[in-house]
Structure formats: C-alpha cells, structure tokens
Scaffold this motif. Structure first.
Motif, short mmCIF file in Angstrom:
data_model
loop_
_atom_site.label_atom_id
_atom_site.label_comp_id
_atom_site.label_asym_id
_atom_site.label_seq_id
_atom_site.Cartn_x
_atom_site.Cartn_y
_atom_site.Cartn_z
N LEU A 121 0.82 -1.21 0.00
CA LEU A 121 0.00 0.00 0.00
C LEU A 121 0.85 1.27 0.00
O LEU A 121 0.41 2.32 -0.44
CB LEU A 121 -0.93 -0.01 1.22
CG LEU A 121 -2.06 1.01 1.29
CD1 LEU A 121 -2.93 0.98 0.04
CD2 LEU A 121 -2.92 0.77 2.53
N PHE A 122 2.09 1.16 0.47
CA PHE A 122 2.99 2.31 0.50
C PHE A 122 3.79 2.46 -0.80
O PHE A 122 4.56 3.41 -0.95
CB PHE A 122 3.96 2.20 1.67
CG PHE A 122 3.29 2.29 3.02
CD1 PHE A 122 2.82 3.50 3.51
CD2 PHE A 122 3.11 1.16 3.80
CE1 PHE A 122 2.20 3.57 4.75
CE2 PHE A 122 2.50 1.22 5.04
CZ PHE A 122 2.03 2.44 5.50
N ALA A 123 3.62 1.52 -1.73
CA ALA A 123 4.35 1.59 -3.01
C ALA A 123 3.48 0.96 -4.10
O ALA A 123 3.84 -0.06 -4.69
CB ALA A 123 5.69 0.87 -2.90
N LEU A 124 2.36 1.58 -4.37
CA LEU A 124 1.39 1.02 -5.31
C LEU A 124 1.87 1.17 -6.76
O LEU A 124 2.56 2.13 -7.09
CB LEU A 124 0.05 1.72 -5.14
CG LEU A 124 -0.66 1.50 -3.80
CD1 LEU A 124 -1.85 2.45 -3.66
CD2 LEU A 124 -1.11 0.06 -3.66
N LEU A 146 -0.72 5.82 13.63
CA LEU A 146 -1.10 7.18 13.24
C LEU A 146 0.00 7.92 12.51
O LEU A 146 -0.29 8.82 11.71
CB LEU A 146 -1.54 7.97 14.48
CG LEU A 146 -3.05 7.94 14.80
CD1 LEU A 146 -3.52 6.51 15.07
CD2 LEU A 146 -3.38 8.85 15.96
N ASN A 147 1.26 7.57 12.73
CA ASN A 147 2.33 8.32 12.09
C ASN A 147 2.42 8.06 10.58
O ASN A 147 3.13 8.76 9.88
CB ASN A 147 3.68 8.04 12.76
CG ASN A 147 4.14 6.60 12.62
OD1 ASN A 147 3.37 5.72 12.26
ND2 ASN A 147 5.40 6.36 12.91
N VAL A 148 1.69 7.04 10.09
CA VAL A 148 1.65 6.80 8.63
C VAL A 148 0.23 6.96 8.09
O VAL A 148 -0.02 6.69 6.93
CB VAL A 148 2.19 5.40 8.28
CG1 VAL A 148 3.64 5.27 8.66
CG2 VAL A 148 1.35 4.29 8.91
N ARG A 149 -0.69 7.42 8.94
CA ARG A 149 -2.10 7.44 8.55
C ARG A 149 -2.38 8.33 7.35
O ARG A 149 -3.13 7.97 6.45
CB ARG A 149 -2.96 7.87 9.74
CG ARG A 149 -4.46 7.90 9.44
CD ARG A 149 -5.27 7.33 10.57
NE ARG A 149 -4.97 5.95 10.83
CZ ARG A 149 -5.46 5.26 11.87
NH1 ARG A 149 -6.24 5.86 12.73
NH2 ARG A 149 -5.15 3.99 12.05
N SER A 150 -1.78 9.51 7.33
CA SER A 150 -2.02 10.42 6.21
C SER A 150 -1.57 9.80 4.90
O SER A 150 -2.26 9.89 3.87
CB SER A 150 -1.29 11.74 6.45
OG SER A 150 -1.52 12.65 5.39
N ALA A 151 -0.41 9.14 4.93
CA ALA A 151 0.10 8.50 3.71
C ALA A 151 -0.79 7.35 3.28
O ALA A 151 -1.03 7.14 2.07
CB ALA A 151 1.52 7.98 3.95
N VAL A 152 -1.32 6.60 4.24
CA VAL A 152 -2.20 5.47 3.91
C VAL A 152 -3.50 5.96 3.30
O VAL A 152 -3.98 5.43 2.29
CB VAL A 152 -2.48 4.62 5.16
CG1 VAL A 152 -3.51 3.54 4.87
CG2 VAL A 152 -1.21 3.99 5.68
#
Length: 230
Positions: A121-124, A146-152
């Motif tokens: 999901l971080f490198a679609l 939460l520290n990756v939530r915006s990116a997800v």
C-alpha cells in the motif's frame, strides 16, 4: 505450530505489530502472521471464510452492476471479498502485502478470475492511480499506526477513478486523542481527510460486530469521487 487461543492470539498480533513498529516496518507483521499460521485459518483472527457481511449487504442493495467494471480489494486476506465481487461480474484485482496470503488465495480459488497480486500500500503500481470503479478498504487503515495514517489515506483514495466508489469499513473512535493499538481506530478528522482528496460521502452506517462490546463502534461508509481529479 501450537494453536493459540483467542485471547492469546490477540496478544500475539499486538506483539508482532509492536515489534514491526520498533523496526519502522509497520506492515511487515502481516506476512509473519500468515506464514506462521501454516495454513490454519483459526490463526488468522480476521479470516471468516466468507465475504464481510456489510460488504455483502451493500452489494445486494446496489445490483445490478455493469459487467467488467474494475474493482480493487485492498489487503485481500484469504480472498472471500474478492470472490464475491467477481461473481457479480467485476474485473477484480486483489492485493495483499503478504506473499503467503496471496498463495493461500490462489490455492483456495484455483479457477478464479480474480487477479491476486502481492503489493504494498505504500508503493502502489503507477497504473493503479485513479484506475478503479470500485475500491474496497476493510480495516487496513486502522491496522497501521497514526504516524503513517495520512500516507495510507492518500494511497487508498488515489485508487478511485473519477465517478468511482470507495467502500470503507473501519473502527472509529470518539476522540482525537491517539488510541492504543493495534487496531488504531479512526477519528472524525481522519475520516474527513478522505474527503480532502476529492471523495464525497454518500452513505454512512454505524454498527458493532460484537453486541457485548458496544463501546467498539464501526462504520461502513460509501464514498464517490467527484469528477475533478486529484
């Protein structure tokens, strides 16, 4: 592998997630869990071997679908949600970060029309950007900190084509304070963040899988992308 009881399994999942966070690899624990299950479905806490009931209800209420519409299942697990969409005529791609999970799907459904693939999901893949008529996201966002939530959230919303739909199922929380996890339930502001990427809320249903745990609220939200791309 010795079978883990329900409570012990939950603790084990939290342990795996915590260790992955310490290594700054927040999604790495999924493959560990699937691999160590060694084909035992009872060791995958979210595997029910049936489509999610709130996905199935939505599908039942929105038929007929145009045959050949492109659908994507995020974090497909053992494939039941993907197969439900394929039976309705969708051209389905289903991905999971866990190679073991994808192999498991392919063994369960050897004659399936679903394209099961390993993806992050971080490198679609670039070709997935704004490419799908229907995207199903069930509890993957909440499984990541939460520290990756915006990116997800950005990644999830980027998959929906103009005019396409996103169906989201997730736990929610009543406060903006950071919860303990996993899972890390979504707040109102985090849900609103999806709309900042061009999605408009169509329908929202609040429910609980466990009536004895009414404090655990979940939602099914249908979004549609506005015609302007972002």
């Amino acid at each position: 592998m010795a079978e883990k009881q329900s409570g012990n399994l939950q603790n084990y999942v939290k342990q795996l997630a915590t260790e992955a966070l310490e290594k700054e690899q927040p999604s790495a624990w999924f493959e560990i869990l699937y691999a160590q299950a060694e084909g035992d479905v009872t060791q995958i806490p979210w595997a029910k071997l049936t489509p999610h009931p709130y996905l199935q209800t939505w599908l039942n209420n929105h038929q007929p679908f145009m045959k050949g519409q492109k659908a994507l299942i995020i974090g497909c697990g053992l494939g039941d949600d993907a197969e439900a969409l394929a039976k309705l005529g969708f051209d389905v791609t289903a991905f999971d970060i866990s190679p073991t999970a994808i192999s498991w799907c392919q063994r369960r459904f050897p004659d399936s029309s679903v394209n099961y693939v390993v993806a992050d999901l971080f490198a679609l893949p670039l070709e997935w950007h704004l490419a799908f008529d229907f995207v199903f996201e069930c509890r993957n966002i909440q499984a990541l900190p939460l520290n990756v939530r915006s990116a997800v959230i950005s990644a999830v919303t980027s998959l929906v084509k103009p005019g396409g739909k996103l169906l989201l199922i997730t736990r929610i929380r009543d406060t903006e304070a950071e919860p303990s996890g996993p899972p890390w339930s979504l707040s109102d502001s985090e849900l609103q963040h999806l709309e900042s990427f061009g999605l408009q809320q169509v329908e929202k249903i609040v429910f609980s899988d466990h009536p004895q745990e009414m404090d655990i609220k979940q939602v099914r939200i249908e979004y549609q992308r506005q015609n302007s791309q972002r």
